[in-house]
Scaffold this motif. Structure first.
Motif, PDB file in Angstrom:
ATOM      1  N   THR A 284       0.997  -1.299   0.171  1.00 53.16           N
ATOM      2  CA  THR A 284       0.075  -0.003   0.145  1.00 53.16           C
ATOM      3  C   THR A 284       0.739   1.266  -0.018  1.00 53.16           C
ATOM      4  O   THR A 284       0.487   2.228  -0.352  1.00 53.16           O
ATOM      5  CB  THR A 284      -0.822   0.023   1.033  1.00 53.16           C
ATOM      6  OG1 THR A 284      -0.249   0.077   2.427  1.00 53.16           O
ATOM      7  CG2 THR A 284      -1.885  -1.088   1.366  1.00 53.16           C
ATOM      8  N   GLN A 293      -7.585   0.145   4.428  1.00 51.54           N
ATOM      9  CA  GLN A 293      -7.749  -1.323   3.589  1.00 51.54           C
ATOM     10  C   GLN A 293      -7.827  -2.451   4.549  1.00 51.54           C
ATOM     11  O   GLN A 293      -8.490  -3.412   4.290  1.00 51.54           O
ATOM     12  CB  GLN A 293      -6.568  -1.275   2.563  1.00 51.54           C
ATOM     13  CG  GLN A 293      -6.844  -0.249   1.337  1.00 51.54           C
ATOM     14  CD  GLN A 293      -5.854  -0.191   0.509  1.00 51.54           C
ATOM     15  OE1 GLN A 293      -4.847  -1.208   0.439  1.00 51.54           O
ATOM     16  NE2 GLN A 293      -6.026   0.361  -0.701  1.00 51.54           N
ATOM     17  N   LYS A 298      -7.616  -6.891   2.010  1.00 53.67           N
ATOM     18  CA  LYS A 298      -7.063  -6.621   0.744  1.00 53.67           C
ATOM     19  C   LYS A 298      -5.943  -7.780   0.326  1.00 53.67           C
ATOM     20  O   LYS A 298      -5.256  -8.478   1.265  1.00 53.67           O
ATOM     21  CB  LYS A 298      -6.123  -5.522   0.822  1.00 53.67           C
ATOM     22  CG  LYS A 298      -5.466  -4.926  -0.564  1.00 53.67           C
ATOM     23  CD  LYS A 298      -6.452  -4.047  -1.303  1.00 53.67           C
ATOM     24  CE  LYS A 298      -6.010  -3.437  -2.441  1.00 53.67           C
ATOM     25  NZ  LYS A 298      -6.969  -2.799  -3.149  1.00 53.67           N
TER      26      LYS A 298
END
Length: 354
Positions: A284, A293, A298
């Motif tokens: 990220t 997230q 994710k």
């Protein structure tokens, strides 16, 4: 521990008139007063005192006016610009009291001494050192954004976050000074002073924030500057925000961080969870984005592994990394660097309290 402060003093119209006579020709006074009273404009006085950044006058109403002084405390004491910041020692406080009273008197004989001025801004500041300042700035940008803080400028050489009451500025002092030296070549000596300096500034800009500091440290409601000049207050302000944004752990490349996790005596399941967590942060490229997230879940690139959990789990994983001295933000592979010590290691607490 402190760089800049802004002080405020309220005076009446008669004193403003006397003050202006010390800075303007008598024929200019009426025009200046019109700007202040009729147009409500603030004016800056031309003051050539090292350490006095700005001296301005702003009307409150037709009868009263506020005088604002923005001061670089250490520069005021030594009489020239410097990278060093004011240390909240007994000796420094005494030197400042003398220098500030002299500066105020030089601005105008009608102004009160320094104990009568209120504080409207205070920048708690510290110079950390690192051989990897530019890299530390980029890594700090990937750090955590405290609640309601946002980077509103996103400039190179600076990790900048701002709320309504506080601005956090972690930056490369050499980069900042280099840009200013172009305008003033006589200050080239500052370049050497600024080398390897990772500057941390916690700028407390609102009355609400200053009030919360007074409450936490049991300061008088009508505190003057000298009430705030305490090492414990400065260290609390700096460290509390530093740990929220950057944390305590050192920076490692992802491969090295994974090896450190593998070397622990944790259960295999925990090792795998923390490893995937670090891979997720690296993917990220931002602690704040990762935090958002993480709750939704994710997938790690190129795998079927989904990283997901609650806010408490996220915090627990960060804490686990801290326990083994790892910063959750890892050094990008293309930098070719495997380890960067956390700049906070350069802080000498014994020096802070002297």
């Amino acid at each position: 521990m402190i760089h800049t402060v802004e002080l405020v003093n309220t005076i009446n119209e008669k004193k403003v008139f006397q003050l202006l006579l010390e800075h303007y020709h008598a024929s200019e006074i009426l025009e200046v007063m019109d700007k202040l009273k009729k147009l409500g404009e603030s004016i800056e006085l031309k003051v050539s005192i090292p350490g006095i950044i700005i001296c301005s006058i702003k009307p409150v109403n037709n009868d009263f006016f506020r005088i604002y002084l923005r001061v670089d405390l250490q520069a005021l004491i030594i009489g020239s610009r410097t990278i060093d910041v004011f240390k909240c020692s007994k000796r420094s406080v005494g030197e400042l009291r003398t220098a500030l009273d002299e500066a105020i008197l030089n601005i105008s004989s009608v102004l009160s001494n320094s104990t009568k001025w209120q504080v409207s801004r205070i920048d708690f500041t510290i110079n950390l050192t690192s051989d990897y300042v530019k890299e530390c700035i980029e890594l700090a940008k990937k750090g955590n954004d405290p609640y309601r803080y946002r980077d509103t400028i996103n400039k190179p050489g600076s990790s900048y976050r701002k709320s309504k009451s506080v601005t956090l500025n972690f930056y490369d002092k050499l980069d900042q000074i280099s840009k200013k030296i172009i305008m003033n070549p006589s200050e080239k000596f500052l370049l050497e002073e600024a080398t390897n300096i990772f500057r941390i500034e916690v700028q407390c800009l609102s009355s609400a924030k200053l009030r919360s500091i007074r409450k936490k440290f049991n300061l008088p409601n009508k505190s003057n500057l000298f009430d705030y000049l305490r090492a414990d207050i400065a260290l609390w302000a700096i460290m509390s925000y530093y740990e929220k944004v950057i944390g305590k752990g050192d920076y490692y490349s992802l491969s090295q961080a994974l090896k450190r996790i593998e070397a622990t005596d944790w259960a295999m399941q925990r090792k795998n969870r923390i490893k995937n967590f670090l891979k997720f942060i690296a993917q990220t490229k931002s602690m704040s984005i990762a935090k958002m997230q993480f709750h939704e879940g994710k997938r790690l690139a190129g795998t079927e592994t989904v990283v997901k959990g609650s806010r408490n789990t996220f915090r627990a994983y960060v804490k686990a990394c801290e326990e083994i001295g790892i910063n959750p933000v890892t050094v990008p592979k293309d930098w070719g660097i495997y380890y960067i010590p956390n700049p906070i290691r350069s802080l000498d607490l014994s020096e802070v309290h002297n």
